[in-house]
Design a protein around this motif. Structure first.
Motif, PDB file in Angstrom:
ATOM      1  N   THR A  38       2.373   5.123  -1.360  1.00 52.07           N
ATOM      2  CA  THR A  38       3.314   4.085  -0.627  1.00 52.07           C
ATOM      3  C   THR A  38       2.740   3.368   0.502  1.00 52.07           C
ATOM      4  O   THR A  38       2.146   4.029   1.110  1.00 52.07           O
ATOM      5  CB  THR A  38       4.562   4.560  -0.381  1.00 52.07           C
ATOM      6  OG1 THR A  38       4.269   5.796   0.385  1.00 52.07           O
ATOM      7  CG2 THR A  38       5.548   5.118  -1.771  1.00 52.07           C
ATOM      8  N   SER A  40       4.157   2.328   3.064  1.00 55.91           N
ATOM      9  CA  SER A  40       5.043   2.816   4.431  1.00 55.91           C
ATOM     10  C   SER A  40       4.567   4.152   4.943  1.00 55.91           C
ATOM     11  O   SER A  40       4.460   4.384   6.064  1.00 55.91           O
ATOM     12  CB  SER A  40       6.592   2.769   3.966  1.00 55.91           C
ATOM     13  OG  SER A  40       6.838   3.727   3.153  1.00 55.91           O
ATOM     14  N   ASP A  41       4.507   5.252   4.128  1.00 56.87           N
ATOM     15  CA  ASP A  41       4.176   6.730   4.493  1.00 56.87           C
ATOM     16  C   ASP A  41       3.240   7.383   3.691  1.00 56.87           C
ATOM     17  O   ASP A  41       3.060   8.589   3.899  1.00 56.87           O
ATOM     18  CB  ASP A  41       5.451   7.323   4.831  1.00 56.87           C
ATOM     19  CG  ASP A  41       6.248   7.469   3.301  1.00 56.87           C
ATOM     20  OD1 ASP A  41       5.679   7.077   2.416  1.00 56.87           O
ATOM     21  OD2 ASP A  41       7.296   8.063   3.510  1.00 56.87           O
ATOM     22  N   GLN A 118      10.273  -0.272  -2.690  1.00 54.71           N
ATOM     23  CA  GLN A 118       8.847   0.647  -1.772  1.00 54.71           C
ATOM     24  C   GLN A 118       7.612   0.195  -2.555  1.00 54.71           C
ATOM     25  O   GLN A 118       7.545   0.209  -3.541  1.00 54.71           O
ATOM     26  CB  GLN A 118       9.106   2.119  -1.799  1.00 54.71           C
ATOM     27  CG  GLN A 118      10.364   2.606  -1.445  1.00 54.71           C
ATOM     28  CD  GLN A 118      10.586   2.719   0.036  1.00 54.71           C
ATOM     29  OE1 GLN A 118       9.459   2.755   0.743  1.00 54.71           O
ATOM     30  NE2 GLN A 118      11.683   2.155   0.716  1.00 54.71           N
ATOM     31  N   ASP A 124       1.374  -4.732  -1.502  1.00 50.76           N
ATOM     32  CA  ASP A 124       2.545  -5.320  -1.139  1.00 50.76           C
ATOM     33  C   ASP A 124       2.872  -6.744  -1.943  1.00 50.76           C
ATOM     34  O   ASP A 124       1.982  -7.531  -2.038  1.00 50.76           O
ATOM     35  CB  ASP A 124       2.682  -5.652   0.490  1.00 50.76           C
ATOM     36  CG  ASP A 124       2.352  -4.428   1.301  1.00 50.76           C
ATOM     37  OD1 ASP A 124       3.053  -3.522   0.805  1.00 50.76           O
ATOM     38  OD2 ASP A 124       2.181  -4.597   2.627  1.00 50.76           O
TER      39      ASP A 124
END
Length: 173
Positions: A38, A40-41, A118, A124
């Motif tokens: 992902t 994000s993390d 996500q 993205d």
């Protein structure tokens, strides 16, 4: 001359043995078809495919004792959520590679899920997942490999279709 032949013979015996002692190349003891992170993390996310009786993921189980596996199942999200229901089931293999037990099928139904995506790292606004369905299953004693199989609820347009994703795999024994 004899010493050279003895040294050559020893090398031929030792080198193949060294090849057998190499570490298993699967990260975290999971054999997978596709893996993403992902954005994000950097959570690892694995693709689930409808391959008939063949698994999308094979997880080496670390104990011969009974235990539990927990993971999250997600739907596909591209520019918009892909509202396709699918099922995930587990098959448990013993040390001989024989499947000795199967789980019930667990359904992912997109109707009641959060549709917020996500995104995958470096994808993205192109590809990611949505929704979190928690799956918990008991792992029977004698399991050495857990197979995760996907099944599209509607006939897929093409064979070997990506139906969804799995993440946050946790195993306890």
């Amino acid at each position: 001359m004899k010493h050279w032949l003895i040294l050559l013979a020893l090398c031929l015996l030792v080198i193949p043995g060294a090849a057998w002692s190499q570490p298993v190349p699967w990260e975290n003891n999971i054999l997978y078809i596709t893996q993403y992170q992902t954005a994000s993390d950097a959570t690892l996310v694995y693709g689930v495919f409808d391959l008939g009786l063949k698994p999308s993921l094979r997880i080496m189980y670390p104990s011969a004792k009974p235990g539990q596996i927990t993971f999250l199942v997600h739907g596909k999200h591209y520019h918009t959520p892909v509202a396709s229901a699918f099922k995930v089931s587990l098959a448990f293999e013993d040390a001989t590679g024989r499947i000795f037990q199967n789980s019930q099928p667990y359904s992912f139904k997109p109707e009641d899920k959060n549709l917020y995506p996500q995104w995958f790292s470096q994808l993205d606004q192109i590809a990611g997942y949505y929704g979190d369905e928690v799956i918990q299953a008991k792992v029977p004693a004698g399991t050495t490999v857990i197979d995760i199989l996907g099944n599209a609820e509607k006939s897929p347009a093409t064979p070997n279709t990506l139906v969804g994703y799995i993440s946050h795999i946790q195993i306890s024994s």
